[in-house]
Write an enzyme that holds these catalytic residues in place. Structure first.
Site, PDB file in Angstrom:
ATOM      1  N   PRO A 270       0.814  -1.214   0.000  1.00  0.00           N
ATOM      2  CA  PRO A 270       0.000   0.000   0.000  1.00  0.00           C
ATOM      3  C   PRO A 270       0.853   1.271   0.000  1.00  0.00           C
ATOM      4  O   PRO A 270       1.962   1.275   0.530  1.00  0.00           O
ATOM      5  CB  PRO A 270      -0.791  -0.100   1.310  1.00  0.00           C
ATOM      6  CG  PRO A 270      -0.666  -1.512   1.759  1.00  0.00           C
ATOM      7  CD  PRO A 270       0.633  -2.017   1.208  1.00  0.00           C
ATOM      8  N   ASP A 271       0.314   2.300  -0.627  1.00  0.00           N
ATOM      9  CA  ASP A 271       0.962   3.611  -0.606  1.00  0.00           C
ATOM     10  C   ASP A 271       0.840   4.168   0.808  1.00  0.00           C
ATOM     11  O   ASP A 271      -0.261   4.339   1.320  1.00  0.00           O
ATOM     12  CB  ASP A 271       0.243   4.520  -1.610  1.00  0.00           C
ATOM     13  CG  ASP A 271       0.864   5.910  -1.659  1.00  0.00           C
ATOM     14  OD1 ASP A 271       1.790   6.177  -0.882  1.00  0.00           O
ATOM     15  OD2 ASP A 271       0.394   6.705  -2.481  1.00  0.00           O
ATOM     16  N   PHE A 272       1.992   4.449   1.430  1.00  0.00           N
ATOM     17  CA  PHE A 272       1.962   4.939   2.809  1.00  0.00           C
ATOM     18  C   PHE A 272       1.132   6.207   2.955  1.00  0.00           C
ATOM     19  O   PHE A 272       0.545   6.463   3.979  1.00  0.00           O
ATOM     20  CB  PHE A 272       3.380   5.254   3.299  1.00  0.00           C
ATOM     21  CG  PHE A 272       4.213   4.026   3.520  1.00  0.00           C
ATOM     22  CD1 PHE A 272       3.649   2.774   3.506  1.00  0.00           C
ATOM     23  CD2 PHE A 272       5.565   4.138   3.751  1.00  0.00           C
ATOM     24  CE1 PHE A 272       4.410   1.634   3.724  1.00  0.00           C
ATOM     25  CE2 PHE A 272       6.345   3.017   3.975  1.00  0.00           C
ATOM     26  CZ  PHE A 272       5.764   1.764   3.961  1.00  0.00           C
ATOM     27  N   ARG A 273       1.156   7.010   1.896  1.00  0.00           N
ATOM     28  CA  ARG A 273       0.511   8.318   2.016  1.00  0.00           C
ATOM     29  C   ARG A 273      -0.858   8.374   1.355  1.00  0.00           C
ATOM     30  O   ARG A 273      -1.567   9.344   1.485  1.00  0.00           O
ATOM     31  CB  ARG A 273       1.414   9.384   1.380  1.00  0.00           C
ATOM     32  CG  ARG A 273       2.686   9.559   2.149  1.00  0.00           C
ATOM     33  CD  ARG A 273       3.664  10.448   1.425  1.00  0.00           C
ATOM     34  NE  ARG A 273       4.941  10.381   2.092  1.00  0.00           N
ATOM     35  CZ  ARG A 273       5.845   9.427   1.894  1.00  0.00           C
ATOM     36  NH1 ARG A 273       5.627   8.485   1.010  1.00  0.00           N
ATOM     37  NH2 ARG A 273       6.974   9.422   2.553  1.00  0.00           N
TER      38      ARG A 273
ATOM     39  N   ASN B 203      11.020   3.965  -2.261  1.00  0.00           N
ATOM     40  CA  ASN B 203      10.386   2.825  -1.594  1.00  0.00           C
ATOM     41  C   ASN B 203      11.381   2.123  -0.678  1.00  0.00           C
ATOM     42  O   ASN B 203      12.587   2.142  -0.920  1.00  0.00           O
ATOM     43  CB  ASN B 203       9.839   1.858  -2.644  1.00  0.00           C
ATOM     44  CG  ASN B 203       8.823   2.538  -3.552  1.00  0.00           C
ATOM     45  OD1 ASN B 203       8.130   3.451  -3.117  1.00  0.00           O
ATOM     46  ND2 ASN B 203       8.764   2.126  -4.797  1.00  0.00           N
TER      47      ASN B 203
ATOM     48  N   ASP C 126      10.940  -1.207   0.335  1.00  0.00           N
ATOM     49  CA  ASP C 126      10.548  -2.618   0.372  1.00  0.00           C
ATOM     50  C   ASP C 126      11.542  -3.580  -0.260  1.00  0.00           C
ATOM     51  O   ASP C 126      11.356  -4.794  -0.206  1.00  0.00           O
ATOM     52  CB  ASP C 126       9.181  -2.776  -0.311  1.00  0.00           C
ATOM     53  CG  ASP C 126       9.131  -2.079  -1.661  1.00  0.00           C
ATOM     54  OD1 ASP C 126      10.071  -2.239  -2.468  1.00  0.00           O
ATOM     55  OD2 ASP C 126       8.151  -1.355  -1.924  1.00  0.00           O
TER      56      ASP C 126
ATOM     57  N   HIS D 106      15.217   6.711   0.912  1.00  0.00           N
ATOM     58  CA  HIS D 106      14.512   6.633   2.193  1.00  0.00           C
ATOM     59  C   HIS D 106      14.900   5.377   2.977  1.00  0.00           C
ATOM     60  O   HIS D 106      14.199   4.984   3.901  1.00  0.00           O
ATOM     61  CB  HIS D 106      12.992   6.682   1.975  1.00  0.00           C
ATOM     62  CG  HIS D 106      12.530   8.003   1.407  1.00  0.00           C
ATOM     63  ND1 HIS D 106      11.326   8.167   0.769  1.00  0.00           N
ATOM     64  CD2 HIS D 106      13.127   9.221   1.376  1.00  0.00           C
ATOM     65  CE1 HIS D 106      11.206   9.437   0.365  1.00  0.00           C
ATOM     66  NE2 HIS D 106      12.277  10.088   0.715  1.00  0.00           N
TER      67      HIS D 106
END
Ligand SMILES: [Zn+2]
Length: 256
Positions: A33-36, A104, A106, A121
């Site tokens: 999922p998109d964190f934002r 990302n 992940d 990040h």
């Protein structure tokens, strides 16, 4: 194939030094999922982003963060790289892609076979002890995150923090990312609306052609950029045959 598709194929086939910036849109296609976004991990699982990635909160009580980390690691273990991840790895295998700069955390680019990945990040693929600085690779870190309420250091008992960039911490690899953008003859922006700084400024460093593949609006877009308003996977799945890539790289272990 219509004209914008042809133009991108032509640019990528002619490019000798490609750099790419990837954002949440590349991972959402894999099931992260998109964190934002409005249906982001924080919203669906009720993790507050301010609290989850706040270094002060983490140092006072990391329990909240590790509840998120357990969910996130389980998710990352399950998902597979997308067409877009594999296409970027294949361009690197041809030695035509200099760097994937990603927002990302992940590790899906590495799972797809990419090696020249700049994780601005950070990521969950490694961690360091807040007490003594001891480093942990992915397998050891994963075992701690999944097996203990709080990941503790073997050497000193301190808290082991995954190398994710928290709020208030410096982004990583920006010098290398800026140089890669400046040298690229084609700079791809994929699955990012360019709202998170300073990575959002990287296209401004590009001396070559900027191609943006993102569904939805993009901040500060220049009229010179070639814009594809479409999800990355459907776009790249359609144009990939025209790129004559030797292979789309295989799935590889996340810790590799
Ligand atoms: Zn330690």
């Amino acid at each position: 194939m219509d004209a914008p598709d042809d133009r991108v194929v032509e640019l990528l086939r002619g490019a000798r030094r490609i750099a790419a910036l990837t954002g949440a849109g590349v991972s959402t296609a894999a099931g992260i999922p998109d964190f934002r976004g409005p249906r982001g991990l924080y919203v669906t699982r009720q993790y507050d982003p301010e609290k989850t990635f706040d270094i002060g909160c983490f140092d006072r009580d990391p329990t909240y963060f590790f509840a998120f980390a357990r969910d996130f690691v389980r998710l990352v273990e399950r998902v597979k790289p997308t067409v877009t991840h594999r296409l970027l790895a294949a361009l690197e295998a041809q030695d035509r892609l200099e760097a994937v700069i990603t927002q990302n955390i992940d590790g899906l680019h590495q799972k797809a076979g990419s090696r020249r990945v700049l994780e601005v990040h950070g990521s969950v693929r490694s961690g360091h002890c807040r007490g003594c600085g001891k480093g942990y690779g992915y397998e050891a870190l994963k075992a701690k995150i999944l097996g203990e309420p709080i990941a503790r250091c073997d050497a000193c008992g301190g808290v082991v923090k995954p190398d994710i960039v928290f709020f208030g911490e410096a982004v990583q690899e920006m010098d290398r990312a800026s140089r890669a953008a400046a040298r690229a003859d084609v700079f791809l922006v994929i699955g990012s609306s360019l709202t998170v700084y300073p990575a959002a400024l990287l296209p401004q460093h590009a001396s070559g052609r900027v191609v943006v593949v993102n569904r939805g609006p993009v901040e500060m877009a220049s009229a010179d950029w070639l814009r594809i308003d479409e999800a990355a996977d459907s776009f790249f799945a359609r144009v990939a045959p025209g790129l004559h890539l030797p292979r789309l790289a295989q799935d590889e272990p996340l810790g590799a």
